[in-house]
Design a protein around this motif. Structure first.
Motif, mmCIF file in Angstrom:
data_model
loop_
_atom_site.group_PDB
_atom_site.id
_atom_site.type_symbol
_atom_site.label_atom_id
_atom_site.label_comp_id
_atom_site.label_asym_id
_atom_site.label_seq_id
_atom_site.Cartn_x
_atom_site.Cartn_y
_atom_site.Cartn_z
ATOM 1 N N ASN A 282 3.100 -7.235 -2.973
ATOM 2 C CA ASN A 282 3.572 -5.846 -2.800
ATOM 3 C C ASN A 282 2.301 -4.707 -3.387
ATOM 4 O O ASN A 282 2.739 -3.777 -3.967
ATOM 5 N N PHE A 283 1.107 -5.168 -3.320
ATOM 6 C CA PHE A 283 -0.090 -4.387 -3.880
ATOM 7 C C PHE A 283 -0.088 -2.970 -3.160
ATOM 8 O O PHE A 283 -0.140 -3.007 -1.805
ATOM 9 N N GLY A 284 -0.284 -1.696 -3.747
ATOM 10 C CA GLY A 284 -0.328 -0.764 -3.050
ATOM 11 C C GLY A 284 1.007 0.008 -2.535
ATOM 12 O O GLY A 284 0.846 0.829 -1.543
ATOM 13 N N CYS A 285 2.060 -0.336 -3.002
ATOM 14 C CA CYS A 285 3.279 0.298 -2.590
ATOM 15 C C CYS A 285 3.225 1.737 -2.966
ATOM 16 O O CYS A 285 2.811 2.251 -3.841
ATOM 17 N N GLY A 286 4.108 2.561 -1.984
ATOM 18 C CA GLY A 286 4.368 3.885 -2.585
ATOM 19 C C GLY A 286 3.682 4.837 -1.426
ATOM 20 O O GLY A 286 4.010 4.672 -0.111
ATOM 21 N N SER A 287 2.910 5.569 -1.839
ATOM 22 C CA SER A 287 2.434 6.779 -0.958
ATOM 23 C C SER A 287 1.437 6.512 -0.043
ATOM 24 O O SER A 287 0.977 5.517 -0.205
ATOM 25 N N SER A 288 1.184 7.345 1.039
ATOM 26 C CA SER A 288 0.311 7.049 1.893
ATOM 27 C C SER A 288 -1.204 7.414 1.674
ATOM 28 O O SER A 288 -2.056 7.323 2.304
ATOM 29 N N GLY B 227 0.250 11.865 8.170
ATOM 30 C CA GLY B 227 -0.616 11.545 6.712
ATOM 31 C C GLY B 227 0.309 11.830 5.420
ATOM 32 O O GLY B 227 0.008 12.405 4.754
ATOM 33 N N ASP B 228 1.593 11.037 5.720
ATOM 34 C CA ASP B 228 2.335 11.113 4.576
ATOM 35 C C ASP B 228 3.333 10.077 4.702
ATOM 36 O O ASP B 228 3.974 9.948 5.681
ATOM 37 N N SER B 229 3.696 9.245 3.539
ATOM 38 C CA SER B 229 4.585 7.865 3.577
ATOM 39 C C SER B 229 6.031 8.416 3.943
ATOM 40 O O SER B 229 6.381 7.854 4.595
ATOM 41 N N HIS B 230 6.348 9.939 3.972
ATOM 42 C CA HIS B 230 7.726 9.989 4.038
ATOM 43 C C HIS B 230 7.909 10.666 5.467
ATOM 44 O O HIS B 230 9.034 11.229 5.697
ATOM 45 N N THR B 231 7.066 10.201 6.236
ATOM 46 C CA THR B 231 7.073 10.876 7.629
ATOM 47 C C THR B 231 8.080 9.798 8.186
ATOM 48 O O THR B 231 8.805 10.508 9.356
ATOM 49 N N CYS B 232 8.674 8.973 7.708
ATOM 50 C CA CYS B 232 9.720 8.118 8.244
ATOM 51 C C CYS B 232 11.008 8.771 8.133
ATOM 52 O O CYS B 232 11.961 8.600 9.019
ATOM 53 N N THR B 233 11.098 10.320 7.635
ATOM 54 C CA THR B 233 12.180 11.203 7.544
ATOM 55 C C THR B 233 12.826 11.122 8.938
ATOM 56 O O THR B 233 13.960 11.495 9.210
ATOM 57 N N TYR B 234 11.965 11.480 10.229
ATOM 58 C CA TYR B 234 12.304 11.906 11.375
ATOM 59 C C TYR B 234 13.087 10.686 12.262
ATOM 60 O O TYR B 234 13.571 10.926 13.136
ATOM 61 N N ASN C 291 4.130 -5.261 -7.366
ATOM 62 C CA ASN C 291 4.284 -3.841 -7.183
ATOM 63 C C ASN C 291 3.469 -2.964 -7.939
ATOM 64 O O ASN C 291 3.906 -1.708 -8.502
ATOM 65 N N VAL C 292 2.190 -3.205 -7.894
ATOM 66 C CA VAL C 292 1.257 -2.196 -8.284
ATOM 67 C C VAL C 292 1.091 -1.054 -7.294
ATOM 68 O O VAL C 292 0.759 -1.122 -6.270
ATOM 69 N N ASP C 293 1.852 0.241 -7.833
ATOM 70 C CA ASP C 293 1.983 1.191 -6.885
ATOM 71 C C ASP C 293 0.911 2.340 -6.746
ATOM 72 O O ASP C 293 0.047 2.229 -7.641
ATOM 73 N N THR C 294 0.850 3.031 -5.838
ATOM 74 C CA THR C 294 -0.287 4.139 -5.727
ATOM 75 C C THR C 294 -0.264 5.189 -6.585
ATOM 76 O O THR C 294 -1.407 5.774 -7.078
ATOM 77 N N ASP C 295 1.032 5.484 -7.190
ATOM 78 C CA ASP C 295 1.035 6.442 -8.386
ATOM 79 C C ASP C 295 0.265 5.851 -9.643
ATOM 80 O O ASP C 295 -0.626 6.716 -10.262
ATOM 81 N N VAL C 296 0.000 4.742 -9.918
ATOM 82 C CA VAL C 296 -0.592 4.295 -11.028
ATOM 83 C C VAL C 296 -2.058 3.842 -10.471
ATOM 84 O O VAL C 296 -2.877 3.898 -11.372
ATOM 85 N N ILE C 297 -2.258 3.546 -9.374
ATOM 86 C CA ILE C 297 -3.658 3.280 -8.956
ATOM 87 C C ILE C 297 -4.277 4.703 -9.018
ATOM 88 O O ILE C 297 -5.617 4.532 -9.374
#
Ligand code: SF4
Lengths: 168, 428
Positions: free
Chosen positions: A62-68, B123-130, A15-21
């Motif tokens: 689960n490397f890279g979990c979190g934001s896009s 371009g945002d992970s929380h797009t799943c909201t919809y 679970n190395v997430d994007t917030d720490v990357i």
């Protein structure tokens, strides 16, 4: 992609997430090299000073979990890291890495068989991972054909160019 | 073989009779979303694509300034301007600047840009909201978004679906947020990776649209590609009030195939808290409150819980009281419309009188961007969706995730508090 990637392993957990990357405060940076200076800062602030160009990140699932944030794989690439080997990748990170050309490989055996500091060589085309220090070999999961084609085309940008050319 | 709700939508957008999990399809998109951070990279990528001068359809792109706005520094201003200039150049109809928008995921449904059966990428992970509206919606990186800007199409691997069935009536001070935190706790943060979550059951049928938004929003916290509800009378009422665009209401087939079915009974569910440092480290409030965890900051806002319903709950709890002197409370209404509604209802005054700092709409402190970033050794309880190390600022800070009610109750006592123990709740 280079025919062979080679470097020493830096090993991390699951679970190395994007917030720490790449922490949110740096997400307004666009320059790859500048982003690279902060790669993994939230997890291992010494990473960028300790690592050498070509080194390989080895991590659990689960490397890279979190934001896009695409800046996550870009920061890793910008740090000079040549590849990431993990037991599994989070979905968006996986897409982003392929799209921007950061070589990534999935193999539980390789991750279990590599210790921090081991010298590793990867052949991207075949997915062969060699632990030179220990003299062992592993094979990473193959990419599905469509993704293979994307990778062979050189990422998403050339793929879109071809689609546009076909449409005209 | 029957199809799940997600499969139905993907098949229709790919122009094929049916799809099954694992298949890769090229699907037409109804809307492509970006914020100033993802757009900045996507625009750069689009400029590199030979032959790509125009977006596929300027009316099917939404650009929302929300992460670092009002610009926190010159670099952020540069990104905001880059997106604005692009919107003007490409004649993008749905561009939302500061003062007219808010958080992307709050704004799009409000503006009628989301309808059942649609396929939306952002371009945002929380797009799943919809998914709250019966749409297939998923987050992507900027290169994917650039490709979607140009082609109006994306490649997608059809996800297997997990059906989650919720039964039972929510107790007092237990909300959709608690149900979803419990769900993420049960699935784990990679429990639904590469999967769709399909929400079912009497509990979610009873939920308001806002409650469903909160739940669909956090599907990504279990790693899911998308989270989706069936549209019902409430959905149709919400959507048709905001758009007259035609749309298709899909339903999962009775013989749809699910990878797994998870039953969650919420009848006895307590308010839940996700403890540091992952959203699946979820515990019931009775356990967490027993530890008397003092907090430095309470944050109310985000695309998870920055809606008028959420602010009403908070205002009800804080009405006529003062927050504990040991902490600060930061409130970011989710959008300009939410802010105006809250102003009209007197909520902003109630909050300010209680000692809260009320910000202009936007992401703000949610991702440690600005307007409430945590310092070393600080602890926050927040209505947001993520609590990874460094999420809200310093990697030496701690973030607890909870419902607006739990956050408001904690604001009064200075420590993480069970909202059921705060008096004057009878009227909420
Ligand atoms: S409010 Fe938070 S989670 Fe939602 S879009 Fe903004 S930064 Fe992301």
């Amino acid at each position: 992609m280079e025919s062979k990637l080679r470097g020493h392993a830096h090993k991390y957990g699951k679970n190395v997430d994007t917030d720490v990357i790449i922490p949110g405060k740096y997400c307004n940076i666009v320059d790859q090299a500048e982003l690279g200076k902060h790669a993994l800062e939230g997890l291992d602030p010494e990473f960028t000073t300790r690592m050498k160009a070509g080194d390989i990140i080895v991590a659990d699932r689960n490397f890279g979990c979190g934001s896009s944030r695409e800046v996550a794989p870009i920061a890793i690439k910008g740090s000079g890291t040549s590849a990431v080997i993990a037991k599994s990748f989070a979905r968006i990170f996986y897409r982003n890495a392929l799209n921007i050309g950061l070589p990534i490989f999935e193999s539980s055996e390789a991750v279990d068989g590599i210790d921090a500091g081991d010298e590793i060589e990867v052949e991207p085309a075949s997915g062969l991972v060699r632990n030179i220090t220990k003299g062992t070999e592993y094979r990473a999961a193959e990419f599905p054909p469509f993704m293979r084609a994307l990778i062979d085309a050189g990422g998403l940008v050339p793929y879109v160019e071809r689609r546009l050319a076909d449409a005209n | 073989m029957g199809m799940t709700l997600t499969e139905k939508i993907l098949a229709r957008h790919a122009g094929v009779e049916s799809v099954e999990p694992g298949r890769i399809v090229n699907a037409k998109v109804d809307l492509v979303l970006a914020n100033e951070l993802s757009a900045a990279v996507a625009i750069g990528v689009m400029r590199q694509i030979k032959g790509a001068d125009r977006v596929f359809d300027p009316e099917r792109i939404a650009l929302v300034e929300d992460h670092f706005v009002p610009a926190k520094d010159a670099q952020s201003a540069k990104l905001a301007k880059l997106m604005k200039d692009f919107a003007i150049e490409q004649k993008i109809t749905h561009f939302f600047d500061v003062g007219r928008g808010g958080i992307e995921h709050v704004v799009l449904p409000e503006e009628g840009l989301v309808a059942p059966g649609e396929l939306i990428v952002g371009g945002d992970s929380h797009t799943c909201t919809y998914g709250a509206f019966g749409a297939f919606a998923t987050g992507m990186g900027s290169t994917d978004i650039a490709a979607a800007f140009v082609l109006g199409e994306v490649w997608l691997k059809v996800p297997a679906s997990i059906k989650i069935v919720y039964n039972g009536k929510l107790g007092p001070m237990v909300f959709a947020k608690d149900v979803m935190l419990r769900t993420v706790g049960e699935l784990g943060i990679d429990g639904a990776t590469y999967r769709a979550i399909e929400y079912h059951g009497s509990t979610v049928d009873e939920l308001s649209i806002t409650g469903r938004i909160t739940m669909a929003n956090m599907a990504i916290e279990a790693g899911a590609k998308n989270g989706i509800f069936h549209a019902d009378a409430k959905t149709l009422a919400y959507v048709t009030e905001r758009t007259n665009r035609p749309f298709v209401v899909d339903r999962a087939d009775p013989d749809a195939v699910y990878e797994r079915v998870v039953n969650i009974d919420v009848g006895a569910l307590e308010p839940q808290v996700a403890c540091p440092h992952t959203p699946d480290n979820v515990h019931p409030i009775s356990e967490v409150a027993a530890d008397k965890i003092a907090v430095d900051q309470v944050f109310i806002g985000s695309c998870t819980n920055g809606y008028i319903e959420d602010l009403r709950v908070v205002a009800n709890i804080l009405e006529g009281k003062r927050i504990a002197s040991s902490l600060r409370v930061i409130v970011n209404p989710g959008s300009q419309k939410v802010w105006m509604q809250a102003a009209q209802e007197g909520i902003l005054t109630t909050l300010a009188a209680a000692g809260c700092a009320v910000n202009t709409p936007g992401c703000g402190a949610c991702f440690g961007g600005h307007m409430g970033t945590l310092g070393d050794g600080e602890r926050a309880v927040s209505t947001t969706n993520r609590n990874y190390v460094g999420r809200m600022g310093s990697p030496k800070a701690e973030v607890y995730l909870a419902s607006p009610a739990t956050c408001a109750a904690s604001a009064l006592t200075g420590m993480i508090t069970d909202p059921r123990t705060v008096a004057a709740f009878a009227e909420v």
